[in-house]
Write a protein that holds these residues in place. Structure first.
Motif, PDB file in Angstrom:
ATOM      1  N   ASN A  64      -8.591 -15.542  28.176  1.00  0.00           N
ATOM      2  CA  ASN A  64      -7.455 -16.191  28.825  1.00  0.00           C
ATOM      3  C   ASN A  64      -7.814 -16.635  30.240  1.00  0.00           C
ATOM      4  N   ASN A  65      -7.354 -17.819  30.615  1.00  0.00           N
ATOM      5  CA  ASN A  65      -7.643 -18.367  31.939  1.00  0.00           C
ATOM      6  C   ASN A  65      -6.677 -17.740  32.952  1.00  0.00           C
ATOM      7  N   ILE A  66      -6.874 -16.464  33.206  1.00  0.00           N
ATOM      8  CA  ILE A  66      -5.931 -15.682  34.003  1.00  0.00           C
ATOM      9  C   ILE A  66      -5.823 -16.159  35.445  1.00  0.00           C
ATOM     10  N   PRO A  67      -6.936 -16.417  36.161  1.00  0.00           N
ATOM     11  CA  PRO A  67      -6.787 -16.859  37.551  1.00  0.00           C
ATOM     12  C   PRO A  67      -5.948 -18.118  37.700  1.00  0.00           C
ATOM     13  N   ASP A  68      -6.082 -19.061  36.756  1.00  0.00           N
ATOM     14  CA  ASP A  68      -5.335 -20.316  36.878  1.00  0.00           C
ATOM     15  C   ASP A  68      -3.845 -20.090  36.681  1.00  0.00           C
ATOM     16  N   TRP A  69      -3.462 -19.293  35.649  1.00  0.00           N
ATOM     17  CA  TRP A  69      -2.011 -19.129  35.494  1.00  0.00           C
ATOM     18  C   TRP A  69      -1.411 -18.178  36.528  1.00  0.00           C
ATOM     19  N   TYR A  82       2.727 -21.284  31.858  1.00  0.00           N
ATOM     20  CA  TYR A  82       2.909 -20.951  30.445  1.00  0.00           C
ATOM     21  C   TYR A  82       1.974 -21.779  29.566  1.00  0.00           C
ATOM     22  N   GLU A  83       1.863 -23.065  29.848  1.00  0.00           N
ATOM     23  CA  GLU A  83       1.013 -23.929  29.021  1.00  0.00           C
ATOM     24  C   GLU A  83      -0.450 -23.489  29.075  1.00  0.00           C
ATOM     25  N   ILE A  84      -0.916 -23.057  30.256  1.00  0.00           N
ATOM     26  CA  ILE A  84      -2.285 -22.540  30.371  1.00  0.00           C
ATOM     27  C   ILE A  84      -2.427 -21.245  29.578  1.00  0.00           C
ATOM     28  N   SER A  85      -1.424 -20.381  29.660  1.00  0.00           N
ATOM     29  CA  SER A  85      -1.454 -19.108  28.932  1.00  0.00           C
ATOM     30  C   SER A  85      -1.449 -19.333  27.422  1.00  0.00           C
ATOM     31  N   GLN A  86      -0.584 -20.228  26.963  1.00  0.00           N
ATOM     32  CA  GLN A  86      -0.440 -20.502  25.531  1.00  0.00           C
ATOM     33  C   GLN A  86      -1.667 -21.208  24.960  1.00  0.00           C
ATOM     34  N   ALA A  87      -2.429 -21.874  25.810  1.00  0.00           N
ATOM     35  CA  ALA A  87      -3.584 -22.632  25.321  1.00  0.00           C
ATOM     36  C   ALA A  87      -4.626 -21.739  24.663  1.00  0.00           C
ATOM     37  N   THR A  88      -4.725 -20.498  25.079  1.00  0.00           N
ATOM     38  CA  THR A  88      -5.735 -19.598  24.523  1.00  0.00           C
ATOM     39  C   THR A  88      -5.135 -18.407  23.791  1.00  0.00           C
ATOM     40  N   ASN A  89      -3.833 -18.237  23.857  1.00  0.00           N
ATOM     41  CA  ASN A  89      -3.183 -17.062  23.274  1.00  0.00           C
ATOM     42  C   ASN A  89      -1.957 -17.486  22.489  1.00  0.00           C
ATOM     43  N   THR A  90      -1.965 -17.217  21.197  1.00  0.00           N
ATOM     44  CA  THR A  90      -0.845 -17.611  20.346  1.00  0.00           C
ATOM     45  C   THR A  90       0.414 -16.825  20.668  1.00  0.00           C
ATOM     46  N   PHE A  91       0.275 -15.571  21.092  1.00  0.00           N
ATOM     47  CA  PHE A  91       1.427 -14.707  21.328  1.00  0.00           C
ATOM     48  C   PHE A  91       1.331 -14.014  22.692  1.00  0.00           C
ATOM     49  N   ILE A 128       6.007 -14.796  32.572  1.00  0.00           N
ATOM     50  CA  ILE A 128       5.801 -16.228  32.333  1.00  0.00           C
ATOM     51  C   ILE A 128       6.366 -16.638  30.973  1.00  0.00           C
ATOM     52  N   THR A 129       5.999 -15.863  29.937  1.00  0.00           N
ATOM     53  CA  THR A 129       6.378 -16.280  28.582  1.00  0.00           C
ATOM     54  C   THR A 129       7.844 -16.027  28.298  1.00  0.00           C
ATOM     55  N   ASP A 130       8.410 -14.944  28.819  1.00  0.00           N
ATOM     56  CA  ASP A 130       9.846 -14.725  28.646  1.00  0.00           C
ATOM     57  C   ASP A 130      10.632 -15.847  29.318  1.00  0.00           C
ATOM     58  N   THR A 131      10.158 -16.295  30.479  1.00  0.00           N
ATOM     59  CA  THR A 131      10.793 -17.428  31.153  1.00  0.00           C
ATOM     60  C   THR A 131      10.666 -18.696  30.311  1.00  0.00           C
ATOM     61  N   ALA A 132       9.503 -18.866  29.673  1.00  0.00           N
ATOM     62  CA  ALA A 132       9.288 -20.041  28.816  1.00  0.00           C
ATOM     63  C   ALA A 132      10.263 -20.058  27.647  1.00  0.00           C
TER      64      ALA A 132
END
Length: 479
Positions: A64-69, A82-91, A128-132
């Motif tokens: 996961n691209n953690i520093p960027d998100w 969220y989009e950066i997080s979702q790009a590499t992680n389905t859940f 991030i994802t709950d907000t999404a």
């Protein structure tokens, strides 16, 4: 401007979301952590050092691209985060809740190594994802074009569902077969609600259906449908069954009533949380209320069991583990939570049998241990201390000793499905290809009992390999 918002780890201390008080949370199955407020999430994300070599990312199975998100969160750009997080992680909302961050991303954070306290990566990911979800940014699959290829997935756990999502977004026709009445595998029936509330899993399952994934539930492969029929119905098949065969424990009295498997105990509890009628629970067999409970094991499943027993109203809960605290495989964060809730840990203690009264368990015969020389794995091997045995009284004993794979070639009548000496399906690294043409395998049925995040990684990698193989069918046929 972005730089000014980061690198605040010297001035700002590490803060986790507040935990509900133990005396409150130990009476229900709701998640124990409060939500981050927007300002607090941005503040904690701003502690990231934006280091040149992000060990948090390299130690994440999903990379996961953690520093960027984290940077985007600190800047208030949550949809992009969220989009950066979702790009590499389905859940990501599931990983943010149940990943052992203390052993993965957070445990390898550079500022943690320098003594400033790790960035609270998991809590920010969850926020991030709950907000999404709240803002409608999480969308079901809507492929640009439909494809004719069809994939059957056996198992609706995290590995199978991750592959289903990736394939469906590419336009592939996907059918998921599962023996249970709800999708999610251990996410649904193995992990208690205080770690992962079930509506979090249910809404992902609903989204997969909305995106065109077909689920065939209450469908036990080898009983309700043959493996051969599934292969005939699809262009490719993914085996994502997980490992559900519990390791057993022998010794005197091991057949006594009141000695239960962890998976049965947790499944019964989770079914009750859905409002199901559960005969084993309603009869008292799987209910810890008013009982002295002993859980045997030191992994995350054992932690789930002890904390579930507390919530069911056990009079006492003890956990026996044959090594010490520093050498247990479970999350130290979970051990701390359990201790706060009233669980007592008996370290360096191993069962050698059980006492009973009238055929029902009354206690665990315990051998005290010490740690000797390292074994083949490099860990110090437990050794028995002679003459230090005692009996730990118990009305309910739960065995949380880990899981092994079922004998799939036999159960499915498919001797060509090659397995390892551990019984796991032999599959190619990263792609999941097995020795059977068009058959792939992912997750715990390949790795052995492992983490949800690794199953997600396997499912995503396998989906990519299948799409590549569909583009080169002659290469697949040649195999």
């Amino acid at each position: 401007m972005a730089k000014e918002r980061m690198l605040k780890f010297v001035a700002l201390g590490r803060e986790m979301p507040a935990k509900r008080p133990a005396e409150e949370r130990s009476h229900d199955f709701h998640e124990i952590y409060a939500e981050f407020a927007k300002a607090k999430a941005e503040e904690q994300a701003s502690r990231c050092s934006q280091c040149g070599v992000p060990y948090c990312q390299s130690h994440c199975p999903l990379q996961n691209n953690i520093p960027d998100w984290l940077r985007l969160t600190a800047s208030g750009r949550l949809q992009e985060a969220y989009e950066i997080s979702q790009a590499t992680n389905t859940f990501p909302e599931i990983c943010g809740r149940i990943c052992p961050q203390d052993r993965l991303c957070e445990g390898n954070c550079v500022i943690e190594q320098s003594g400033h306290g790790t960035v609270t990566i998991g809590s920010v990911e969850k926020y991030i994802t709950d907000t999404a979800w709240e803002n409608g940014w999480v969308k079901p699959a809507a492929p640009a074009r439909e494809r004719k290829e069809s994939v059957g997935i056996i198992g609706a756990g995290p590995g199978g569902l991750a592959a289903a999502d990736m394939l469906r977004r590419a336009g592939v026709q996907v059918t998921v077969y599962d023996r249970y009445d709800r999708a999610g595998g251990l996410l649904t029936y193995g992990i208690p609600g205080f770690k992962l509330e079930k509506d979090v899993v249910t809404r992902r399952n609903d989204q997969l259906v909305a995106g065109g994934v077909t689920f065939k539930l209450n469908c036990d492969v080898g009983v309700d449908i043959s493996f051969a029929d599934i292969r005939a119905a699809h262009d490719a098949v993914i085996i994502a069954t997980g490992v559900y065969k519990s390791r057993d424990l022998g010794g005197p009295g091991s057949g006594s009533a009141g000695i239960e498997r962890a998976i049965d105990y947790l499944t019964a509890s989770n079914r009750k949380s859905f409002g199901d009628a559960v005969a084993e629970f309603d009869s008292g067999q799987m209910d810890a209320k008013g009982k002295r409970v002993v859980v045997i094991g030191g992994g995350d499943t054992a932690m789930d069991c002890v904390r579930t027993a507390i919530r069911q109203g056990a009079t006492s809960v003890k956990c026996l583990y044959r090594r010490d605290r520093a050498n247990m495989p479970g999350s130290q964060r979970e051990v701390q939570n359990a201790e706060e809730e009233g669980v007592v840990f008996e370290w360096l203690s191993a069962p050698k049998g059980f006492t009973d009264k009238g055929g029902r368990v009354s206690g665990v015969m315990v051998q005290k241990m010490r740690l000797g020389k390292p074994d083949a794995s490099g860990r110090q091997a437990p050794e028995v201390i002679e003459g230090a045995d005692y009996v730990e009284e118990a009305d309910l004993v739960i065995k949380a000793l880990g899981f092994e794979p079922e004998e799939l070639p036999t159960l499915w009548g498919e001797p060509g499905l090659t397995v390892t000496r551990w019984g796991t399906v032999r599959a190619e690294f990263t792609s999941g290809r097995t020795d059977l043409p068009g058959v792939y395998a992912v997750g715990d049925i390949v790795r052995g009992a492992s983490l949800v995040v690794w199953a997600i990684r396997d499912g995503r990698d396998c989906a990519a390999a299948i799409l590549k193989d569909f583009a080169a069918p002659k290469a697949v046929a040649a195999e």
